[in-house]
Write an enzyme that holds these catalytic residues in place. Structure first.
Site, mmCIF file in Angstrom:
data_model
loop_
_atom_site.group_PDB
_atom_site.id
_atom_site.type_symbol
_atom_site.label_atom_id
_atom_site.label_comp_id
_atom_site.label_asym_id
_atom_site.label_seq_id
_atom_site.Cartn_x
_atom_site.Cartn_y
_atom_site.Cartn_z
ATOM 1 N N ASP A 132 0.824 -1.209 0.000
ATOM 2 C CA ASP A 132 0.000 0.000 0.000
ATOM 3 C C ASP A 132 0.858 1.259 0.000
ATOM 4 O O ASP A 132 1.929 1.311 0.608
ATOM 5 C CB ASP A 132 -0.893 -0.018 1.246
ATOM 6 C CG ASP A 132 -1.777 1.201 1.354
ATOM 7 O OD1 ASP A 132 -2.622 1.396 0.453
ATOM 8 O OD2 ASP A 132 -1.626 1.963 2.328
ATOM 9 N N GLU A 146 1.161 -0.509 -5.165
ATOM 10 C CA GLU A 146 0.222 0.571 -5.440
ATOM 11 C C GLU A 146 1.058 1.848 -5.533
ATOM 12 O O GLU A 146 1.394 2.449 -4.519
ATOM 13 C CB GLU A 146 -0.826 0.694 -4.334
ATOM 14 C CG GLU A 146 -1.874 1.738 -4.660
ATOM 15 C CD GLU A 146 -2.444 2.446 -3.443
ATOM 16 O OE1 GLU A 146 -3.496 3.080 -3.583
ATOM 17 O OE2 GLU A 146 -1.826 2.383 -2.367
#
Length: 726
Positions: free
Chosen positions: A404, A457
């Protein structure tokens, strides 16, 4: 005899070296003195393991400090027979008679910050020492003046079990006999300045209490899952990968039982078969590491090694992973090494200093999320995180980690105004420590768990994210294509009448499509915070909204790149996602919603059965435009090639509600062309306009730069897949 000053420090839990005081010690006269601190004890007798009395201890302090000479050698095992003030008698093994917990090699590697598996030695480890069952505890807190284990086994009293400091690595340790799986515990830490900090949960805890309770739970370290060639093949760059992204707390709920969450086993019984039936190859779970706040969706974790107790114990999660693999479905976890919350029981100011986080808020505080940023310049912090990555991959056998907020890690000025950030040592904005950490993590995963994948990401144009570190990259296997997601959703949200002026939003992705190994994400972030559901982004009346969505999904499955779809999007969830409520499964009673679900199922099965749609996702040879400039009709057409060029699929997209008849389409080879899938089929809720007659034969009429062509009818708001046969 011990000085009253030392005794007083033990009773006040302020002694920095309790093992120098407590337990067995050789006296100047060569005898053995045993000392213990047992609040509320009336008498203490030292006995041998066969029950013989070795000596009575004298109470030296009213709080419960006992001392006495016994008839045993200092290294002889013994037990303490204690008569408590309540009148109850118990037989205890003295924690302070046991040797150090950590081996010398572990101490060396922890101090160096290169221990690949720190989770095997830190935290709470069930074990047997010298024939005695219990739990060994170890926690990194180098700047503390005293650390104690507190729990339901010692009345949460920090005086009872102060730990030994291994100064070489800054780790405090102790073995506590009799502490079993399921025991609740924390660490009571006294800072270097003498103040007692709020009790801390164990950074390496393998389980935790259900929020709002915050204690760690003693649990068994899961057994290592052996590597699998099948999982390696399923995760490969040339494999079909279609990911179903799921927030476990809101995929389904048991409304008749207080709107509760499903358990790990209930998820295994329902989610896994559903994903299998829908044709997805992988599940991706929003973070399941323990986190205190439901509304963070798991992206503000505190127990990085503990599967959240919301759905049951850690063993239950292991069973879910196994059930996925039995169904030939991979499991990917969202993983958050970028930041952590400021909750008092967590990592913030852990030992009274900025241990896990940067001290300067210009480096250590994230303004967007009000979280703290890991100090990746510290080898021990890097070790904590790299070890955590390996823990999930090895001990639970998960297939991969989607990392993330990578962009927030790569740049020191991320979401900061001028003057609010500190340049790196060269004066630049890149976070060199984070870059080094990500490379290290990916290298360790690549060597130690070859079958596993990592996905980034990453929303900027940082180069070579999914290229090997030896080639100058960050070492990820895949990168989310945030540019594709933004451009395509912007385009399909436009009224079709205006799309002719924005054709480039649909074609620009092919300019950079092969710079990285891309995943095409339609994730949770696109259906929250006022953005609306995927269906409600679409313009037009209700029929056109569904048709637009079907066209978009077809285009997504035809476009190069692996696929990711957030839960609910597969049946056109009408409302925006809400983490507190189940998906609206009742919508499947509506034929339009059921039609979208049927389409996604068929797209997945077509995708998996057609190598041309996945085997060359990341090389130019796998894609060829037929026509990308027909903006007047908002039509796109292209070819997807299989690896050996022996087979291909033609993809035709119409982003207007008009039907284009007698549309000549250039094709690469003579032969027969048939519909493989048409998103306008009535089974999906479409108008059932057929693109071509059965057995449509290509003519030798050159078109679109090809030697052959076919005449087709282009259905309204539809994506069509055409198959070629000789």
């Amino acid at each position: 005899m011990l000085s009253s000053q030392d005794i007083d420090r033990v009773c006040r839990a302020s002694h920095s070296d309790p093992f120098a005081i407590l337990g067995p010690h050789k006296t100047k006269g060569g005898k053995t003195s045993v000392r213990c601190f047992l609040p509320t004890a009336s008498t203490v007798t030292v006995v041998s393991l066969d029950g013989q009395t070795l000596g009575e201890l004298t109470q030296r302090h009213p709080d419960g400090f006992f001392e006495g000479v016994v008839s045993a050698k200092p290294d002889s095992p013994y037990q303490l027979r204690v008569l408590w003030a309540s009148g109850f008698t118990s037989l205890l093994d003295d924690p302070y008679r046991f040797p150090p917990v950590l081996g010398e090699m572990d101490v060396w590697l922890l101090g160096e910050g290169t221990h690949l598996r720190p989770f095997e030695v830190l935290g709470a480890q069930l074990c047997t020492m010298e024939g005695v069952a219990g739990t060994r505890f170890a926690v990194w807190a180098p700047n503390a003046s005293r650390v104690s284990v507190v729990g339901d086994f010692n009345f949460w009293d920090g005086r009872r079990h102060p730990m030994r400091l291994r100064r070489e690595c800054g780790v405090w340790e102790i073995f506590l006999p009799g502490v079993q799986a399921g025991a609740l515990y924390k660490y009571e830490i006294r800072s270097r300045y003498g103040d007692v900090l709020p009790d801390r949960a164990d950074p390496y805890a393998l389980q935790a209490e259900l929020r709002p309770a915050t204690a760690s739970v003693v649990g068994a370290l899961p057994s290592k899952i052996l590597p699998s060639n099948e999982r390696k093949r399923a995760n490969a760059l040339d494999a079909p990968i279609s990911i179903y992204e799921v927030h476990l707390g809101s995929w389904r709920r048991v409304t008749e039982d207080g709107n509760r969450w499903l358990t790990w086993d209930e998820l295994a019984d329902t989610l896994v078969p559903y994903a299998k039936d829908m044709g997805f190859t992988h599940l991706e779970l929003l973070p399941i590491s323990e986190h205190p706040f439901d509304g963070s969706w798991g992206y503000q974790p505190i127990g990085l090694y503990a599967p959240t107790s919301r759905f049951g114990d850690a063993a239950g999660f292991g069973r879910l992973v196994a059930r996925c693999h039995e169904a030939d479905i991979g499991l990917i976890l969202d993983w958050v090494p970028a930041h952590f919350p400021t909750d008092a029981h967590g990592l913030a100011n852990f030992d009274g200093t900025h241990l896990y986080e940067y001290a300067d808020p210009r480096e250590g505080f994230h303004n967007d999320w009000n979280t703290l940023i890991y100090n990746l310049g510290r080898t021990e912090v890097r070790n904590f995180l790299v070890g955590n990555a390996l823990y999930w991959l090895e001990r639970f056998g998960v297939d991969g980690l989607r990392v993330d907020a990578v962009a927030s890690m790569l740049y020191r000025d991320y979401s900061r105004n001028e003057g609010e950030w500190i340049p790196n040592i060269y004066g630049g904005r890149e976070n060199l420590e984070a870059i080094s950490f990500l490379k290290r993590m990916n290298e360790v995963v690549g060597v130690e768990r070859e079958q596993a994948i990592t996905l980034a990401e990453e929303s900027t144009a940082y180069p070579a994210v999914s290229r090997p570190t030896f080639a100058g990259g960050l070492g990820f296997h895949y990168k989310w294509n945030m540019g594709w997601m933004h451009d395509t959703l912007t385009y399909v949200a436009r009224d079709p009448i205006y799309r002719q002026h924005h054709q480039g939003e649909m074609t620009f992705s092919m300019v950079y499509a092969f710079n990285e190994n891309f995943v095409l994400p339609v994730s949770h972030d696109e259906v929250v915070h006022g953005k609306g559901s995927l269906l409600n982004k679409m313009p037009g009346d209700r029929w056109q909204q569904f048709a637009n969505l079907r066209t978009f999904l077809g285009y997504m499955f035809g476009h190069p790149g692996k696929k990711l779809l957030f839960m609910g999007c597969e049946f056109a969830q009408d409302r925006e996602w809400n983490h507190d409520h189940s998906l609206d499964w009742h919508l499947l009673d509506n034929p339009q919603h059921a039609g979208v679900q049927c389409l996604v199922r068929d797209l997945n099965h077509l995708y998996r059965a057609t190598p041309a749609l996945y085997s060359q996702d990341f090389v130019p040879a796998g894609f060829e435009w037929i026509e990308h400039s027909d903006n007047q009709r908002s039509v796109l057409s292209f070819i997807r090639w299989a690896t050996d060029q022996s087979s291909f699929v033609v993809v035709l997209c119409n982003f207007t509600p008009s039907v284009w008849t007698d549309y000549r389409l250039g094709v690469p080879r003579p032969g027969t062309y048939q519909e493989l899938l048409n998103t306008d089929w009535s089974a999906y809720g479409g108008s059932n306009v057929c693109s071509l007659a059965t057995g449509n034969q290509a003519t030798s009429t050159p078109w679109h730069g090809k030697l052959n062509s076919i005449l087709v009818t282009v259905p309204p708001l539809a994506t069509v897949f055409l198959k070629w046969t000789v």
